[in-house]
Design a protein around this motif. Structure first.
Motif, short mmCIF file in Angstrom:
data_model
loop_
_atom_site.label_atom_id
_atom_site.label_comp_id
_atom_site.label_asym_id
_atom_site.label_seq_id
_atom_site.Cartn_x
_atom_site.Cartn_y
_atom_site.Cartn_z
N GLU A 1 -80.06 -41.31 -8.03
CA GLU A 1 -80.85 -40.67 -8.92
C GLU A 1 -80.45 -40.92 -10.45
O GLU A 1 -79.43 -40.52 -10.66
N ALA A 2 -81.01 -41.82 -11.14
CA ALA A 2 -80.56 -42.31 -12.46
C ALA A 2 -80.66 -41.44 -13.49
O ALA A 2 -81.36 -41.55 -14.36
N GLN A 3 -80.12 -40.31 -13.34
CA GLN A 3 -79.87 -39.33 -14.47
C GLN A 3 -78.76 -38.54 -14.18
O GLN A 3 -78.13 -38.31 -13.13
N GLN A 4 -78.26 -37.76 -15.28
CA GLN A 4 -77.01 -36.71 -15.20
C GLN A 4 -77.56 -35.65 -14.08
O GLN A 4 -78.40 -35.26 -14.23
N GLY A 5 -76.52 -35.51 -13.18
CA GLY A 5 -76.68 -34.55 -12.03
C GLY A 5 -77.39 -35.33 -10.85
O GLY A 5 -77.51 -34.32 -9.89
N GLY A 6 -77.89 -36.25 -11.09
CA GLY A 6 -78.55 -37.07 -9.95
C GLY A 6 -77.56 -37.28 -8.46
O GLY A 6 -76.47 -37.31 -8.74
N GLU A 7 -78.19 -37.33 -7.64
CA GLU A 7 -77.28 -37.70 -6.32
C GLU A 7 -77.32 -38.95 -6.01
O GLU A 7 -78.07 -39.77 -6.46
N MET A 8 -76.12 -39.44 -5.59
CA MET A 8 -75.81 -40.74 -5.23
C MET A 8 -75.42 -40.83 -3.71
O MET A 8 -74.17 -40.05 -3.27
N LYS A 9 -76.18 -41.48 -2.97
CA LYS A 9 -75.72 -41.31 -1.34
C LYS A 9 -74.95 -42.94 -1.47
O LYS A 9 -75.36 -43.94 -1.86
N LEU A 10 -74.03 -42.84 -0.64
CA LEU A 10 -73.15 -43.82 -0.36
C LEU A 10 -72.96 -44.29 1.09
O LEU A 10 -72.15 -43.48 1.82
N ILE A 11 -73.53 -45.37 1.45
CA ILE A 11 -73.79 -45.71 2.98
C ILE A 11 -72.60 -47.10 3.09
O ILE A 11 -73.11 -47.78 2.70
N PHE A 12 -71.43 -46.46 3.56
CA PHE A 12 -70.46 -47.66 3.69
C PHE A 12 -70.38 -48.43 5.34
O PHE A 12 -70.60 -47.69 6.24
N ASN A 13 -70.22 -49.46 4.79
CA ASN A 13 -69.96 -49.98 6.29
C ASN A 13 -69.28 -51.47 5.94
O ASN A 13 -69.72 -52.65 5.85
N ASN A 14 -68.02 -51.41 5.66
CA ASN A 14 -67.09 -52.65 5.28
C ASN A 14 -67.03 -53.70 6.10
O ASN A 14 -66.76 -54.86 5.66
N SER A 15 -67.37 -53.44 7.36
CA SER A 15 -67.25 -54.54 8.32
C SER A 15 -68.23 -55.45 8.15
O SER A 15 -68.02 -56.75 8.60
N ILE A 16 -69.31 -55.31 7.67
CA ILE A 16 -70.62 -56.22 7.58
C ILE A 16 -70.84 -56.72 5.94
O ILE A 16 -71.76 -57.18 5.71
N LEU A 17 -69.88 -56.65 5.39
CA LEU A 17 -69.84 -57.06 3.87
C LEU A 17 -69.75 -58.61 3.88
O LEU A 17 -70.01 -59.10 2.86
N SER A 18 -69.29 -59.31 4.96
CA SER A 18 -69.43 -60.51 4.98
C SER A 18 -69.85 -61.21 6.36
O SER A 18 -70.30 -60.20 7.21
N ASN A 19 -70.15 -62.50 6.39
CA ASN A 19 -70.75 -63.06 7.58
C ASN A 19 -69.83 -64.11 7.82
O ASN A 19 -69.77 -65.20 7.25
#
Length: 172
Positions: A46-64
């Motif tokens: 959410e691009a505003q002060q107080g907005g929520e940011m969801k972070l979905i991590f999956n470091n194993s698939i950042l490369s091929n």
């Protein structure tokens, strides 16, 4: 520009990187869920002060091909979800989030390049934890550089684990 992060205060680390521009493209890689997922963590913002940011991590698939999670980090499995709160959102300039402390991304045009300054404050006072955070940001920023340069990044964990050992020595 130094490739390694620096401890600039007891609980504060800082990285500076010169990235391929233009600045609006780099900003998209910080704020767009899909593009951020290519180098760090996907998830809506959410691009505003107080907005929520969801972070979905999956470091194993950042490369091929994918890079398997080391035993030390098995607790995260094939990924995990975290949440942050937007503190500051200044288009193409500054993004500050409350996540595992306070994380600030600042952008500055330098010719046709973009200087990214990443500062992570209020880190726990634990050497092993800090080494992991340093190695994590270092690896994610390497992948961001590769993505912006049109290169295939190396596997996250194959970069991260040796860096974690190096940062642990540097923090002594």
């Amino acid at each position: 520009m130094e490739k390694y992060g620096k401890l600039v205060a007891p609980g504060t680390l800082k990285f500076e990187r010169l990235l391929p521009g233009p600045i609006d493209r780099v900003w998209e890689f910080l704020t767009d869920a899909e593009k951020r997922g290519l180098w760090f963590a996907a998830g809506e913002l959410e691009a505003q002060q107080g907005g929520e940011m969801k972070l979905i991590f999956n470091n194993s698939i950042l490369s091929n091909p994918s890079d398997p999670t080391p035993e030390k980090y098995n607790e995260f499995g094939d990924g995990f979800i975290s949440h942050a709160t937007v503190i500051t959102y200044e288009q193409n300039k500054k993004l500050v989030i409350s996540w595992e402390g306070i994380v600030t991304f600042e952008l500055e045009e330098v010719g046709d390049k973009v200087k990214l300054t990443l500062t992570h404050e209020k880190l726990k006072d634990d050497k092993t934890y800090k080494a992991g955070v340093f190695a994590g940001w270092h690896t994610h920023l390497d992948i961001l550089f590769d993505r912006l340069s049109g290169k295939d990044p190396k596997g996250f964990w194959s970069i991260h684990m040796p860096l974690e050992e190096k940062y642990e020595r540097l923090l002594d």
